[in-house]
Design a protein around this motif. Structure first.
Motif, PDB file in Angstrom:
ATOM      1  N   GLN A 145       0.857  -1.190   0.000  1.00 48.56           N
ATOM      2  CA  GLN A 145       0.000   0.000   0.000  1.00 48.56           C
ATOM      3  C   GLN A 145       0.892   1.238   0.000  1.00 48.56           C
ATOM      4  O   GLN A 145       0.973   1.972   0.978  1.00 48.56           O
ATOM      5  N   ILE A 151       2.861   4.902  -0.701  1.00 44.79           N
ATOM      6  CA  ILE A 151       2.415   6.269  -0.413  1.00 44.79           C
ATOM      7  C   ILE A 151       3.363   7.273  -1.064  1.00 44.79           C
ATOM      8  O   ILE A 151       4.558   7.005  -1.219  1.00 44.79           O
ATOM      9  N   ASP A 191       2.774  13.006   0.932  1.00 41.92           N
ATOM     10  CA  ASP A 191       1.861  12.622   2.001  1.00 41.92           C
ATOM     11  C   ASP A 191       2.625  12.192   3.254  1.00 41.92           C
ATOM     12  O   ASP A 191       2.155  12.413   4.376  1.00 41.92           O
ATOM     13  N   GLY A 248      -0.680   4.753   1.690  1.00 43.01           N
ATOM     14  CA  GLY A 248      -1.351   5.285   0.522  1.00 43.01           C
ATOM     15  C   GLY A 248      -2.804   4.857   0.449  1.00 43.01           C
ATOM     16  O   GLY A 248      -3.275   4.016   1.211  1.00 43.01           O
ATOM     17  N   ALA A 249      -3.506   5.430  -0.522  1.00 43.58           N
ATOM     18  CA  ALA A 249      -4.955   5.214  -0.628  1.00 43.58           C
ATOM     19  C   ALA A 249      -5.318   3.900  -1.297  1.00 43.58           C
ATOM     20  O   ALA A 249      -6.474   3.476  -1.226  1.00 43.58           O
ATOM     21  N   GLU A 250      -4.344   3.239  -1.945  1.00 38.79           N
ATOM     22  CA  GLU A 250      -4.655   2.050  -2.734  1.00 38.79           C
ATOM     23  C   GLU A 250      -3.735   0.889  -2.357  1.00 38.79           C
ATOM     24  O   GLU A 250      -2.567   1.093  -2.038  1.00 38.79           O
ATOM     25  N   ILE A 252      -4.491   7.685   6.002  1.00 36.42           N
ATOM     26  CA  ILE A 252      -4.385   7.421   4.570  1.00 36.42           C
ATOM     27  C   ILE A 252      -4.059   8.704   3.813  1.00 36.42           C
ATOM     28  O   ILE A 252      -4.686   9.743   4.027  1.00 36.42           O
ATOM     29  N   ASP A 303      -3.507  11.224   0.390  1.00 33.71           N
ATOM     30  CA  ASP A 303      -4.458  11.700  -0.614  1.00 33.71           C
ATOM     31  C   ASP A 303      -4.041  11.385  -2.049  1.00 33.71           C
ATOM     32  O   ASP A 303      -4.895  11.302  -2.940  1.00 33.71           O
ATOM     33  N   ARG A 346      -2.916   9.523  -5.313  1.00 29.78           N
ATOM     34  CA  ARG A 346      -3.036   8.190  -5.884  1.00 29.78           C
ATOM     35  C   ARG A 346      -1.840   7.893  -6.787  1.00 29.78           C
ATOM     36  O   ARG A 346      -1.238   8.808  -7.371  1.00 29.78           O
TER      37      ARG A 346
END
Length: 249
Positions: free
Chosen positions: A159, A161, A165, A187-189, A236, A238, A240
């Protein structure tokens, strides 16, 4: 508020210094280039004068097992001793999600030793555990590349980042109250590591082939499916991956 950023000219440190300054803090980047060497102690006492917070985002110049252990033990010991002497009220350190699960790796053993020194120091602290940065995908690929130009990676979850961030998360910890504990950021994903690197190589026209290998080590450590993932309470980011990758083009 005066915040000294050890490693303040590096990827995260430079972004952090800029963010803190934008919010009205006296952010002081400290590194050997600025005359501050935490390994030898040179310049440390001077730069910590009147500092309220010290943020350590430095890294070892060598990842060899003995070198990296010496770096984090010596640097952290010297820094914490100087902080006590200067009356610094908050030590913030950047570390890695899954450090305690990656102890087959000399690098992560050294990071674990760093964290234990911080926890035992008596200096109020916050430790920020981050997942791997987008910017480190290139290094992960290089470390996993074999002589036949194939990249051997375990099909595990990751995941990642963006460094922006990470800097934002470290900055929030720096201006907040000491946690005397750990906060995770990610990270977001979530991706599968081998598939992410395969996608990235294709996007950059890199001819190397990714081989999905469950036994492939990650900086010397064997991985389980969720070793690199944060816990449910992670903060998390922001940005992507696709948006970051597009900017790199």
């Amino acid at each position: 508020m005066k915040v000294v950023v050890i490693g303040g000219t590096g990827l995260i440190g430079s972004k952090l210094v800029s963010r803190l300054a934008e919010h009205g803090h006296e952010a002081v980047p400290a590194s050997p280039d600025s005359g501050v060497n935490t390994l030898t102690g040179e310049g440390v006492a001077e730069v910590l004068e009147d500092a309220a917070v010290v943020v350590d985002v430095s890294n070892s110049p060598s990842f060899a097992d003995d070198d990296v252990m010496t770096f984090f033990r010596t640097s952290t010991t010297n820094l914490l001793a100087a902080e006590k002497e200067a009356g610094v009220g908050h030590h913030v350190a950047l570390s890695v999600v899954g450090t305690d699960r990656l102890q087959q790796s000399g690098y992560f053993r050294a990071k674990q030793a760093q964290e234990e020194l911080i926890k035992d120091s008596g200096v109020p602290y916050s430790i920020v555990h981050s997942t791997q940065f987008f910017e480190f995908m290139k290094g992960i690929t290089a470390a996993a590349t074999k002589d036949d130009n194939t990249v051997h990676l375990a099909p595990v979850k990751i995941q990642p980042i963006c460094s922006d961030d990470v800097a934002a998360a470290v900055g929030r910890s720096a201006v907040g109250e000491p946690l005397n504990g750990v906060v995770e950021v990610a990270g977001a994903e979530t991706f599968q590591l081998d598939e992410l690197i395969r996608m990235r190589l294709a996007a950059t026209n890199d001819p190397r082939t990714v081989v999905s290998d469950p036994e492939a080590p990650y900086y010397g450590a064997q991985l389980q499916e969720t070793t690199l993932l944060p816990g449910a309470d992670a903060r998390i980011g922001d940005i992507r991956f696709a948006d970051w990758a597009a900017q790199q083009q």
